[in-house]
Write an enzyme that holds these catalytic residues in place. Structure first.
Site, PDB file in Angstrom:
ATOM      1  N   HIS A   1      40.569  55.781  32.072  1.00 30.13           N
ATOM      2  CA  HIS A   1      39.673  54.642  32.255  1.00 30.13           C
ATOM      3  C   HIS A   1      39.520  54.267  33.727  1.00 30.13           C
ATOM      4  CE1 HIS A   1      37.528  51.093  31.016  1.00 30.13           C
ATOM      5  NE2 HIS A   1      38.393  50.283  31.591  1.00 30.13           N
ATOM      6  N   ASP A   2      40.586  54.410  34.481  1.00 29.17           N
ATOM      7  CA  ASP A   2      40.561  54.069  35.906  1.00 29.17           C
ATOM      8  C   ASP A   2      39.570  54.898  36.711  1.00 29.17           C
ATOM      9  OD1 ASP A   2      42.180  51.923  36.180  1.00 29.17           O
ATOM     10  OD2 ASP A   2      43.875  52.990  37.063  1.00 29.17           O
TER      11      ASP A   2
ATOM     12  N   ARG B   1      50.957  43.914  32.025  1.00 30.77           N
ATOM     13  CA  ARG B   1      50.361  44.790  33.015  1.00 30.77           C
ATOM     14  C   ARG B   1      50.834  46.241  32.853  1.00 30.77           C
ATOM     15  NH1 ARG B   1      45.882  45.323  36.068  1.00 30.77           N
ATOM     16  NH2 ARG B   1      46.283  46.134  38.135  1.00 30.77           N
TER      17      ARG B   1
ATOM     18  N   ASP C   1      38.706  59.093  29.418  1.00 31.49           N
ATOM     19  CA  ASP C   1      38.901  57.661  29.181  1.00 31.49           C
ATOM     20  C   ASP C   1      39.139  57.439  27.692  1.00 31.49           C
ATOM     21  OD1 ASP C   1      38.771  54.904  28.954  1.00 31.49           O
ATOM     22  OD2 ASP C   1      36.859  54.700  30.000  1.00 31.49           O
TER      23      ASP C   1
ATOM     24  N   SER D   1      33.878  48.779  32.859  1.00 29.00           N
ATOM     25  CA  SER D   1      34.780  48.188  31.880  1.00 29.00           C
ATOM     26  C   SER D   1      34.228  46.819  31.428  1.00 29.00           C
ATOM     27  CB  SER D   1      36.185  48.087  32.487  1.00 29.00           C
ATOM     28  OG  SER D   1      37.135  47.800  31.511  1.00 29.00           O
TER      29      SER D   1
END
Lengths: 381, 381
Positions: free
Chosen positions: B355-356, B227, B322, B157
């Site tokens: 994405h994680d 968040r 992602d 990232s």
């Protein structure tokens, strides 16, 4: 707005109001003792009352779908691209009805209305309404307007969900259901975005647990954030790239936290202007109606069984770049209809606009929509 | 945490601190007169100092990439899946360095640090730092550690962006750049999400224009919203469906605005727990570093020209689901490298985590990563 109205517009229109004194029992278990619905109509109802179509609005929509309220109006109704003489929903042929849904903030009974039991605005005490409740209230409106059967019930996004629910709940009372850019139920991601929007509103200190009218405040920050976030999900990544790219407003980086990129400027403007025209309690209700929509839930999560009662013909449309309710979600509806042996047409429109495409003058979309509506008009199978 | 540490962990680790008294000129035009960087190392540095790798962290990361700070620690470092004996970044062979970036909130100089000019915390006066600034500060750290050339600079990232910038800015000082789940610059949509997060923080009344330390407040609501929103973009729609579906916490609809769906509960928890461990001013800085990253900007937006100076070998990795930094964005980097005739490997890993995924123990990912790192170790071309 030009001095003369565009010839393909329905022109000047005036909202009307219908008062309902009979109580309405809601899915949440509560009952509205009475309520009002504000609506507009365009085009003439024919002698045998067979040419009426109902337009259902989406999250931030209302009854003003087409035309202008005055010559000074800068903008026409929200679906001007699709409603008017010669347009897909052709007012030379159809009698169009569009209402503001219950819980709304543009004239129909909602959180800003006076609760007859307390003499004060409902505020957060307005009951949570569902797509089913809306459809029930719309059916009553139809009765009062003397429309026994809609030629079609039509909507995009949350409006499309209402069209689908109509076909399930009142099978004999519509001949066609046009479901655009919708989904049979929200995904966890969809609910997640709604939840962030709700938290933005509800955590705003000016929200006062929804009693902000009495405090003479508006949860501006929260509602603006909710709208900004919504806007990102209405546009495709590609559309945002085409619209803003990484353009800088001042041509160079400022190394500060003021607006720098055009996209930031756009989003802030969208957020701030929304606050002036939309009620936060209504926004919360609309997101809940979305989250709760799940017609298959009563049928062991089998959508094919849920639509089994339907008698309408279906037109399902989706847009390639829509990632809020992607084409795959529309195809779930199509599959259920096919599995249930219902007559269904499906069009997946190539468009880079994202979810907002259903509001856009995309030639393929308008042509496909027009062709289907011609079929609706001519009663062809 | 078990009483004994897992055998494939680097075990107990202790952060270290390096003080820099020489001023650092920043991209924004300002200069930090002095600063500190906190960092951790794992694995032994070999005699010829050729086995050091630098790990660059992402938006909410820090220097604690692997191991445990104490036997009571409930969680290991953020990249425990990839760093340790026998893991892709094998500490039996590599000397791993990971630091908290400038502007951070975990020990390195940032908004919570005392500004020597005022004797008070920098707060919002901490300069906006860029990926280039970070790389410059990391290069100084390398000098102080006696590491003339990294075997590899690695990150996911925003961390991957630093690895790419390293290869451009200090071509002789790294042999490999491993760029995972990154993009050559943010899209308008990416910037849009960051802007909503920033607005959430900055419009929180407890933010006090960034001077909340002095007011003994924290912009909890805003930071939690930021968040929550971030989390949605880190997960794929599919991962959220697998994780939460439309599961209701209480088994039935409550027709209210408390937590109902599991996904709401998860997001609220993520938001609230983040507030306890992360600083809002740092969050703002990190999102700006993301927005500003655009190494091609100085080369007529030609990324191939931007990377022309690079001398490293490249490994680019992306994950199919992602959507924050989609595989197509990684392929832009690959294309630029190929166009510039650089040695580059590319792996697109099938993964539903979104994405994680770069933090997850996905067998294909770990195997591919390990194979490449073996090559780095053996110095094979």
């Amino acid at each position: 707005m030009p001095d003369t109205l565009p010839p393909d517009s329905v022109g000047l229109v005036t909202p009307q109001k219908m008062v309902f004194d009979e109580p309405l029992a809601l899915d949440c278990g509560r009952t509205l003792p009475s309520y009002e619905l504000v609506y507009e109509t365009y085009g003439e109802l024919n002698a045998d009352r067979s040419n009426a179509v109902l337009i259902c609005h989406a999250l931030s929509g209302n009854h003003h779908a087409a035309g202008y309220h005055s010559l000074e109006d800068r903008k026409p109704g929200w679906w001007e691209t699709c409603i008017g003489p010669g347009k897909p929903i052709d007012t030379d042929h159809f009698h169009v009805v569009c209402l503001n849904n219950l819980g709304g903030c543009h004239g129909s009974t909602g959180p800003m209305s006076i609760n007859p039991e307390t003499g004060k605005p409902y505020g957060p005490d307005f009951p949570i309404v569902t797509v089913r409740d809306w459809v029930r209230s719309q059916a009553r409106l139809a009765e009062r307007l003397g429309i026994e059967q809609w030629a079609a019930v039509i909507g995009g996004s949350l409006g499309g969900m209402q069209a689908l629910q109509w076909a399930i709940d009142f099978p004999e009372r519509l001949r066609h259901a046009v479901v655009i850019a919708a989904a049979p139920k929200l995904s966890a991601q969809n609910i997640g975005f709604n939840e962030v929007a709700r938290q933005a509103i509800m955590s705003d200190p000016d929200f006062h647990d929804g009693h902000y009218y009495e405090h003479h405040t508006i949860p501006r920050r929260g509602l603006a954030l909710a709208r900004m976030l919504g806007h990102i999900t209405y546009l495709s990544d590609e559309a945002m790239r085409a619209k803003f790219g990484r353009e800088l407003r001042e041509g160079k980086l400022s190394f500060g936290f003021d607006v720098e990129f055009q996209v930031e400027s756009y989003l802030r403007y969208q957020g701030q202007s929304f606050v002036e025209k939309f009620d936060a309690n209504t926004y919360l209700l609309m997101t809940k109606a979305l989250d709760y929509f799940d017609p298959a839930a009563d049928y062991d999560n089998d959508l094919a069984r849920a639509v089994d009662r339907a008698r309408a013909e279906f037109m399902i449309m989706s847009f390639t770049s829509d990632w809020r309710f992607a084409p795959s979600r529309s195809r779930e509806i199509v599959k259920a209809l096919v599995d249930s042996r219902k007559p269904v047409s499906y069009a997946e429109i190539e468009a880079h606009h994202g979810h907002d495409a259903f509001l856009m003058p995309i030639p393929d979309y308008l042509a496909t929509f027009s062709a289907y509506m011609t079929r609706v008009r001519e009663g062809r199978p």
